[in-house]
Design an enzyme around this catalytic site. Structure first.
Site, PDB file in Angstrom:
ATOM      1  N   SER A   1      -8.208   1.674   9.223  1.00 10.69           N
ATOM      2  CA  SER A   1      -7.538   1.274  10.741  1.00 10.69           C
ATOM      3  C   SER A   1      -6.388   0.261  10.298  1.00 10.69           C
ATOM      4  O   SER A   1      -5.793  -0.203  10.986  1.00 10.69           O
ATOM      5  CB  SER A   1      -8.476   0.447  11.251  1.00 10.69           C
TER       6      SER A   1
ATOM      7  N   SER B   1       1.261  -9.731  -0.261  1.00  8.23           N
ATOM      8  CA  SER B   1       0.754  -8.406   0.032  1.00  8.23           C
ATOM      9  C   SER B   1       1.129  -7.646   1.073  1.00  8.23           C
ATOM     10  O   SER B   1       1.462  -6.573   0.991  1.00  8.23           O
ATOM     11  CB  SER B   1      -0.715  -8.176  -0.551  1.00  8.23           C
TER      12      SER B   1
ATOM     13  N   LYS C   1       0.819  -1.372   0.070  1.00  5.43           N
ATOM     14  CA  LYS C   1      -0.011  -0.117   0.168  1.00  5.43           C
ATOM     15  C   LYS C   1       0.831   1.248  -0.077  1.00  5.43           C
ATOM     16  O   LYS C   1       0.317   2.285  -0.336  1.00  5.43           O
ATOM     17  CB  LYS C   1      -1.108  -0.101   1.031  1.00  5.43           C
TER      18      LYS C   1
ATOM     19  N   GLY D   1     -16.184 -13.499   2.434  1.00  8.44           N
ATOM     20  CA  GLY D   1     -16.562 -12.222   1.957  1.00  8.44           C
ATOM     21  C   GLY D   1     -16.104 -12.427   0.568  1.00  8.44           C
ATOM     22  O   GLY D   1     -15.250 -11.518  -0.014  1.00  8.44           O
TER      23      GLY D   1
ATOM     24  N   GLU E   1      -9.917 -14.072  -2.694  1.00 12.81           N
ATOM     25  CA  GLU E   1     -10.699 -13.205  -1.653  1.00 12.81           C
ATOM     26  C   GLU E   1     -11.043 -14.266  -0.518  1.00 12.81           C
ATOM     27  O   GLU E   1     -11.022 -15.644  -0.675  1.00 12.81           O
ATOM     28  CB  GLU E   1     -12.233 -12.997  -1.791  1.00 12.81           C
TER      29      GLU E   1
ATOM     30  N   ASP F   1     -17.708 -10.980  -2.203  1.00 12.65           N
ATOM     31  CA  ASP F   1     -18.255 -10.179  -3.013  1.00 12.65           C
ATOM     32  C   ASP F   1     -17.763  -9.973  -4.555  1.00 12.65           C
ATOM     33  O   ASP F   1     -18.526  -9.770  -5.455  1.00 12.65           O
ATOM     34  CB  ASP F   1     -18.646  -8.898  -2.430  1.00 12.65           C
TER      35      ASP F   1
HETATM   36  C1  LIG Z   1      -5.436  -3.730   1.246  1.00 17.46           C
HETATM   37  C2  LIG Z   1      -4.584  -5.085   1.132  1.00 17.46           C
HETATM   38  C3  LIG Z   1      -5.090  -5.958   0.456  1.00 17.46           C
HETATM   39  C4  LIG Z   1      -6.188  -5.963  -0.499  1.00 17.46           C
HETATM   40  O1  LIG Z   1      -5.899  -4.579  -1.498  1.00 17.46           O
HETATM   41  P1  LIG Z   1      -6.972  -4.102  -2.372  1.00 17.46           P
HETATM   42  O2  LIG Z   1      -6.383  -3.051  -3.120  1.00 17.46           O
HETATM   43  O3  LIG Z   1      -8.202  -3.550  -1.293  1.00 17.46           O
HETATM   44  O4  LIG Z   1      -7.822  -5.219  -3.145  1.00 17.46           O
HETATM   45  C5  LIG Z   1      -4.323  -7.177   0.351  1.00 17.46           C
HETATM   46  N1  LIG Z   1      -3.507  -7.464   1.343  1.00 17.46           N
HETATM   47  C6  LIG Z   1      -3.006  -6.413   2.275  1.00 17.46           C
HETATM   48  C7  LIG Z   1      -1.890  -6.802   3.119  1.00 17.46           C
HETATM   49  C8  LIG Z   1      -3.465  -5.194   2.309  1.00 17.46           C
HETATM   50  O5  LIG Z   1      -3.084  -4.262   3.100  1.00 17.46           O
END
Ligand SMILES: *Cc1c(COP(=O)(O)O)cnc(C)c1O
Length: 328
Positions: free
Chosen positions: A79, A305, A54, A209, A205, A211
């Site tokens: 959060s 991620s 992010k 959830g 997902e 969706d």
């Molecule tokens: C935000 C996040 C996601 C999901 O990302 P999106 O762009 O909302 O689909 C996946 N893994 C981590 C660690 C995140 O912080």
């Protein structure tokens, strides 16, 4: 609807991030490849600055502020990792950041956001609407609101991780990323469609959830109640307009994983790759393990991620799991 971002926006984001974001490593495990009967290339965004991809979207979005926007600063509601990403990017770019967080947010997350210099404003998650509070602050103080996923600059920034993966690992047959609001998956799709046109693209997902899976099948954005899942980074109630358009156009399918599969996969990543990955980051490998026959003999990119999980919680989840499933 605002204009959809394109590949050139991802390439421009990569220039802005150069020297600011880490170029995270791509890792492999021969043992795991043998077990899964495919070649898995892990893009380690758990090792990114502030512990998740992010940072890419946040830094890209804030880099594009005008001087007047910079002086007034940014506001975000979150959060989780988006809050920390905005706070850190704002500090690096020398602008004030206001983060709207629920009053009952975990103390470690509040402390982390403040540690990056963010000014935290609390709200009551049962009685107040965080989006409305964010918008009110933006209007009152002239702040620019940056949402967590449905924003062209955020999407373009998130796409730079998949771009680096192709640059460093070469062509892929398939790519799997976690899916929350869809910023990561849609940005990745922009990069992959340009750089690896043959690559099939999948989102994963939480099963509780799904969706995104429902939305893809129905051809319209489906809204759900906040799902109960360990994958707190993917507890979104619906995709965004921009992210849904891109996902619909480019993504081949969406899979799901259960919380039990996420915990088992978290243990596997710790044992085999020595990596701490938070439950949300385990979604793609969990799906790959459940459906391994889909990708037999292929080169598969897996986006890990994030790695932001409280260490005591990490140990508790793995300890409880080891009691019932001793073999990683
Ligand atoms: C935000 C996040 C996601 C999901 O990302 P999106 O762009 O909302 O689909 C996946 N893994 C981590 C660690 C995140 O912080």
């Amino acid at each position: 609807m605002p204009l959809l971002p394109v590949y050139a926006d991802v390439a421009a984001a990569a220039w802005r991030l150069h020297g600011h974001a880490h170029r995270t490593p791509v890792m492999t495990s021969t043992t795991l490849n043998r077990e899964l009967r495919c070649e898995v290339l892990f893009k380690c965004e758990n090792l990114q600055r502030m512990g998740a991809f992010k940072f890419r979207g946040a830094f890209n979005a804030l880099s594009r502020f005008s001087p007047a926007q910079r002086r007034a600063g940014v506001v975000a509601y979150s959060s989780g990792n988006h809050a920390q990403a905005i706070a850190l990017a704002a500090r690096l770019l020398d602008m004030p950041a206001t983060i709207v967080m629920p009053a009952d947010a975990p103390a470690v997350k509040v402390a982390a956001t403040r540690g990056y210099g963010g000014h935290v404003v609390f709200y009551d998650r049962y009685r107040e609407d965080r989006e409305q509070i964010g918008r009110q602050l933006a209007e009152r103080d002239g702040l620019t609101l940056i949402p967590p996923y449905d924003h062209a600059d955020v999407i373009a920034g998130q796409g730079t991780a998949a771009m680096e993966l192709i640059e460093d690992a070469g062509p892929l047959d398939a790519f799997l990323a976690p899916l929350g609001g869809g910023g990561l998956l849609s940005g990745s799709a922009l990069a992959l469609r340009q750089l690896a046109p043959q690559c099939r693209i999948y989102g994963v997902e939480p099963e509780a959830g799904n969706d995104g899976q429902q939305s893809l099948r129905r051809g319209a954005i489906v809204h759900i109640d906040t799902p109960r899942t360990l994958a707190d980074g993917a507890q979104t109630q619906h995709l965004g307009q921009l992210t849904f358009s891109l996902i619909r156009k480019h993504v081949d399918d969406i899979f799901t994983a259960t919380d039990a599969e996420l915990v088992a996969t978290m243990g596997l990543l710790a044992a085999r790759l020595k990596l701490v990955v938070e439950p949300t980051g385990c979604l793609p490998l969990a799906a790959l393990r459940r459906h391994a026959q889909h990708w037999r003999g292929q080169r598969v990119g897996v986006l890990l991620s994030g790695g932001n999980i409280d260490l005591a919680r990490f140990c508790a989840l793995l300890g409880a799991d080891a009691a019932t499933a001793p073999s990683y």
